[in-house]
Enzyme design. Sequence first.
Site, PDB file in Angstrom:
ATOM      1  N   SER A 191      -5.282   6.548  -8.497  1.00 26.43           N
ATOM      2  CA  SER A 191      -5.271   7.927  -8.003  1.00 26.43           C
ATOM      3  C   SER A 191      -4.130   8.146  -7.001  1.00 26.43           C
ATOM      4  O   SER A 191      -3.552   9.237  -6.946  1.00 26.43           O
ATOM      5  CB  SER A 191      -6.623   8.316  -7.398  1.00 26.43           C
ATOM      6  OG  SER A 191      -6.838   7.634  -6.196  1.00 26.43           O
ATOM      7  N   LEU A 203      -3.807  -5.166  -5.304  1.00 24.55           N
ATOM      8  CA  LEU A 203      -4.743  -6.013  -4.564  1.00 24.55           C
ATOM      9  C   LEU A 203      -4.325  -7.474  -4.404  1.00 24.55           C
ATOM     10  O   LEU A 203      -5.069  -8.274  -3.850  1.00 24.55           O
ATOM     11  CB  LEU A 203      -6.139  -5.918  -5.197  1.00 24.55           C
ATOM     12  CG  LEU A 203      -6.709  -4.488  -5.228  1.00 24.55           C
ATOM     13  CD1 LEU A 203      -8.114  -4.459  -5.792  1.00 24.55           C
ATOM     14  CD2 LEU A 203      -6.690  -3.836  -3.843  1.00 24.55           C
ATOM     15  N   ILE A 248       1.715 -10.062  -1.903  1.00 26.12           N
ATOM     16  CA  ILE A 248       3.085 -10.168  -2.424  1.00 26.12           C
ATOM     17  C   ILE A 248       3.713 -11.463  -1.877  1.00 26.12           C
ATOM     18  O   ILE A 248       3.697 -11.682  -0.660  1.00 26.12           O
ATOM     19  CB  ILE A 248       3.925  -8.944  -1.956  1.00 26.12           C
ATOM     20  CG1 ILE A 248       3.281  -7.623  -2.429  1.00 26.12           C
ATOM     21  CG2 ILE A 248       5.361  -9.063  -2.398  1.00 26.12           C
ATOM     22  CD1 ILE A 248       3.422  -7.327  -3.889  1.00 26.12           C
ATOM     23  N   HIS A 255      -3.225   1.623   3.123  1.00 24.58           N
ATOM     24  CA  HIS A 255      -4.450   0.874   3.428  1.00 24.58           C
ATOM     25  C   HIS A 255      -5.559   1.867   3.803  1.00 24.58           C
ATOM     26  O   HIS A 255      -5.316   2.773   4.601  1.00 24.58           O
ATOM     27  CB  HIS A 255      -4.197  -0.106   4.576  1.00 24.58           C
ATOM     28  CG  HIS A 255      -5.358  -1.004   4.842  1.00 24.58           C
ATOM     29  ND1 HIS A 255      -5.663  -2.082   4.033  1.00 24.58           N
ATOM     30  CD2 HIS A 255      -6.318  -0.973   5.797  1.00 24.58           C
ATOM     31  CE1 HIS A 255      -6.758  -2.670   4.494  1.00 24.58           C
ATOM     32  NE2 HIS A 255      -7.171  -2.016   5.567  1.00 24.58           N
ATOM     33  N   ASP A 303      -1.423  -6.597   5.760  1.00 21.41           N
ATOM     34  CA  ASP A 303      -1.708  -5.348   6.473  1.00 21.41           C
ATOM     35  C   ASP A 303      -1.114  -5.307   7.878  1.00 21.41           C
ATOM     36  O   ASP A 303      -1.728  -4.796   8.810  1.00 21.41           O
ATOM     37  CB  ASP A 303      -3.238  -5.136   6.585  1.00 21.41           C
ATOM     38  CG  ASP A 303      -3.902  -5.134   5.226  1.00 21.41           C
ATOM     39  OD1 ASP A 303      -3.297  -4.638   4.260  1.00 21.41           O
ATOM     40  OD2 ASP A 303      -5.047  -5.632   5.137  1.00 21.41           O
ATOM     41  N   GLU A 305      -5.547   9.686   1.985  1.00 23.28           N
ATOM     42  CA  GLU A 305      -4.531   8.831   1.348  1.00 23.28           C
ATOM     43  C   GLU A 305      -3.614   9.659   0.461  1.00 23.28           C
ATOM     44  O   GLU A 305      -2.401   9.501   0.479  1.00 23.28           O
ATOM     45  CB  GLU A 305      -5.205   7.750   0.495  1.00 23.28           C
ATOM     46  CG  GLU A 305      -6.012   6.759   1.290  1.00 23.28           C
ATOM     47  CD  GLU A 305      -6.551   5.640   0.407  1.00 23.28           C
ATOM     48  OE1 GLU A 305      -5.810   5.122  -0.426  1.00 23.28           O
ATOM     49  OE2 GLU A 305      -7.743   5.294   0.550  1.00 23.28           O
TER      50      GLU A 305
HETATM   51  C1  GAR Z   1      -7.103   2.932  -2.321  1.00 18.36           C
HETATM   52  O1  GAR Z   1      -8.174   3.365  -1.526  1.00 18.36           O
HETATM   53  C2  GAR Z   1      -6.152   2.065  -1.515  1.00 18.36           C
HETATM   54  O2  GAR Z   1      -6.023   2.467  -0.191  1.00 18.36           O
HETATM   55  C3  GAR Z   1      -6.837   0.729  -1.605  1.00 18.36           C
HETATM   56  O3  GAR Z   1      -7.282   0.650  -2.935  1.00 18.36           O
HETATM   57  C4  GAR Z   1      -7.594   1.974  -3.401  1.00 18.36           C
HETATM   58  C5  GAR Z   1      -6.882   2.198  -4.705  1.00 18.36           C
HETATM   59  O4  GAR Z   1      -7.260   3.404  -5.291  1.00 18.36           O
HETATM   60  N1  GAR Z   1      -5.946  -0.318  -1.239  1.00 18.36           N
HETATM   61  C6  GAR Z   1      -6.329  -1.392  -0.547  1.00 18.36           C
HETATM   62  O5  GAR Z   1      -7.471  -1.582  -0.209  1.00 18.36           O
HETATM   63  C7  GAR Z   1      -5.216  -2.373  -0.245  1.00 18.36           C
HETATM   64  N2  GAR Z   1      -5.580  -3.203   0.884  1.00 18.36           N
HETATM   65  P1  GAR Z   1      -6.374   4.082  -6.403  1.00 18.36           P
HETATM   66  O6  GAR Z   1      -6.120   2.999  -7.475  1.00 18.36           O
HETATM   67  O7  GAR Z   1      -7.192   5.198  -6.931  1.00 18.36           O
HETATM   68  O8  GAR Z   1      -5.097   4.531  -5.783  1.00 18.36           O
END
Ligand code: GAR
Length: 197
Positions: free
Chosen positions: A13, A88, A91, A107, A148, A177
């Site tokens: 998203s 996830l 890197i 994040h 992070d 976000e």
């Molecule tokens: C998001 O909430 C992003 O902030 C989180 O994964 C989700 C992905 O959603 N990222 C982390 O937790 C990284 N530490 P999305 O695939 O719908 O963008």
Amino acid sequence: MFNIAVFVSGRGSNFLALYESLKKRQSEAQIAAVVADRNCQAVEKAKELGISTYFVSSKSREDFFTYEELKQILLEGETNLIVLAGFLKKIPDTFVDSFKSRIINIHPALLPSYSGKGMYGINVHKAVFNSRERYSGATVHIVDKIYDHGKILAQQKVDISTAKSPEEIAERVLEIEHRILPEVVRKIIEGKINLDT
Ligand code: GAR
């Protein structure tokens, strides 16, 4: 053209929010590549949009590029910025060195709180919920070699005092976000955020 590579692991998203914002602004920037560590919804969406997709793994896997190979691909594609949007995996340090201060991450919490290994996706929101926090939020930061940890570029908080579940917190944070990630990318493209400082 300002070329962006978006790294994803899931629903995508944030990738889509960024894609839409670039499209709406008819910006001189494009998402030139989507990179994933697994087959996921985001990759399907990218394919539908005609964006080149790549799989990457730090282990040797059939049909997956190594980070060294991916580095070459992204350099050849004149990639200006890498955006981790729900990616996830950590890197590798050598890759971070190759794109020093050119990788940013979103994040789903108010860093430096709720960060580090294991703190991703719903795990973050569960921890926030269990701590009965009044506020949570989202943070965009430069990626360095520590989870992070790099310089914070933007952060916004949201009241979660009435949230009844981690999922409800996730929903409220996601809205933020989708706003702050495209905003930061826009400022980088316009030279209003200098990643080198
Ligand atoms: C998001 O909430 C992003 O902030 C989180 O994964 C989700 C992905 O959603 N990222 C982390 O937790 C990284 N530490 P999305 O695939 O719908 O963008």
